[in-house]
Design a protein around this motif. Structure first.
Motif, PDB file in Angstrom:
ATOM      1  N   PRO A 121     -16.270   8.564 -16.700  1.00  0.00           N
ATOM      2  CA  PRO A 121     -15.778   7.179 -16.590  1.00  0.00           C
ATOM      3  C   PRO A 121     -16.195   6.303 -17.770  1.00  0.00           C
ATOM      4  CG  PRO A 121     -16.646   7.892 -14.474  1.00  0.00           C
ATOM      5  CD  PRO A 121     -17.024   8.940 -15.488  1.00  0.00           C
ATOM      6  N   ARG A 163     -11.748   5.196 -20.301  1.00  0.00           N
ATOM      7  CA  ARG A 163     -11.023   3.967 -20.619  1.00  0.00           C
ATOM      8  C   ARG A 163     -11.044   3.683 -22.108  1.00  0.00           C
ATOM      9  NH1 ARG A 163     -13.957   2.020 -16.609  1.00  0.00           N
ATOM     10  NH2 ARG A 163     -13.042   2.162 -14.563  1.00  0.00           N
ATOM     11  N   GLU A 179      -5.921   7.271 -18.295  1.00  0.00           N
ATOM     12  CA  GLU A 179      -5.876   6.905 -16.885  1.00  0.00           C
ATOM     13  C   GLU A 179      -6.333   8.138 -16.112  1.00  0.00           C
ATOM     14  OE1 GLU A 179      -2.537   6.196 -13.511  1.00  0.00           O
ATOM     15  OE2 GLU A 179      -2.135   5.302 -15.473  1.00  0.00           O
ATOM     16  N   GLU A 213      -8.849   9.940 -12.845  1.00  0.00           N
ATOM     17  CA  GLU A 213      -9.486   9.742 -11.546  1.00  0.00           C
ATOM     18  C   GLU A 213     -10.154  11.040 -11.119  1.00  0.00           C
ATOM     19  OE1 GLU A 213      -6.384   8.624  -8.845  1.00  0.00           O
ATOM     20  OE2 GLU A 213      -5.566  10.630  -8.735  1.00  0.00           O
ATOM     21  N   VAL A 221     -11.521  16.199 -13.043  1.00  0.00           N
ATOM     22  CA  VAL A 221     -10.856  14.920 -13.265  1.00  0.00           C
ATOM     23  C   VAL A 221      -9.366  15.185 -13.455  1.00  0.00           C
ATOM     24  CG1 VAL A 221     -10.666  12.997 -14.888  1.00  0.00           C
ATOM     25  CG2 VAL A 221     -12.900  13.878 -14.282  1.00  0.00           C
ATOM     26  N   ASN A 236      -3.710  11.232 -15.824  1.00  0.00           N
ATOM     27  CA  ASN A 236      -2.282  10.929 -15.670  1.00  0.00           C
ATOM     28  C   ASN A 236      -1.675  10.672 -17.038  1.00  0.00           C
ATOM     29  OD1 ASN A 236       0.243  10.051 -14.946  1.00  0.00           O
ATOM     30  ND2 ASN A 236      -0.452   8.169 -13.957  1.00  0.00           N
TER      31      ASN A 236
END
Length: 195
Positions: A159, A163, A168, A170, A186, A189
């Protein structure tokens, strides 16, 4: 500094780069991390290094500074498919089988990233730049291959840099300790970046 995506179809255009990538993987995973992995001729490899995969290298003057392997989730080679799915199926002793929240996908639009590294001897003052080049080329290569999503088993610190790299991403599984390192699957996208 250059970034190159290698395949079995284009390795002849890049001299020693393909071999140097596998040598750098050996230095990172076998020498530095002390992982028990197959090696030959000073290179690290495994059952997922097949013509179905692609390899991204960040390099300068023949020295590989970072790399990633991309493998389609539709890949098959004997009993093996791709690392995350094979771990979930219990085929790999070194990775827990409960690494994903859901069943591992088999989809031509989803690729796996694995064997991600930045070489230990990459100078600290350029490591962020090298990492950014690696992620940018991985994203570009995956999109060109038709991927709308990439799965990767990476350090759980993702994380902090996702960014910053414009990803993107998650969590797709729980945090696990593997060889003393906290890792997590992870899902990245790429669909938003297709335009």
């Amino acid at each position: 500094m250059q970034t190159t995506t290698l395949s079995f179809a284009n390795i002849h255009n890049h001299g020693e780069l393909f071999a140097n990538l596998f040598r750098a993987r050996r230095a990172s995973f076998i020498v530095q991390n002390k992982w028990n992995l197959p090696e030959a001729l000073g290179m690290e490899y495994d059952q997922y290094d097949t013509p179905a995969s692609r390899w991204v290298a960040v390099h300068q003057f023949g020295q590989v500074m970072a790399g990633i392997r991309l493998t389609p989730t539709t890949a098959r080679c004997g009993v093996y498919s791709y690392m995350i799915r094979d771990a979930q199926k219990g085929l790999l002793d070194s990775i827990p089988h409960d690494l994903l929240y859901e069943a591992a996908p088999v989809d031509p639009n989803i690729w796996e990233s694995s064997r991600v590294f930045v070489a230990h001897d990459t100078p600290q003052n350029i490591r962020r730049v090298v990492h950014a080049h690696l992620i940018t080329e991985m994203t570009k290569a995956a999109r060109e291959l038709g991927a709308v999503r990439v799965l990767g088993l990476i350090p759980a610190s993702w994380p902090r840099w996702a960014r910053r790299c414009g990803l993107e991403a998650e969590a797709a599984g729980r945090v696990m300790e593997i060889d003393g390192i906290r890792n997590q699957v992870v899902s990245i996208n790429l669909a938003e970046k297709m335009h």
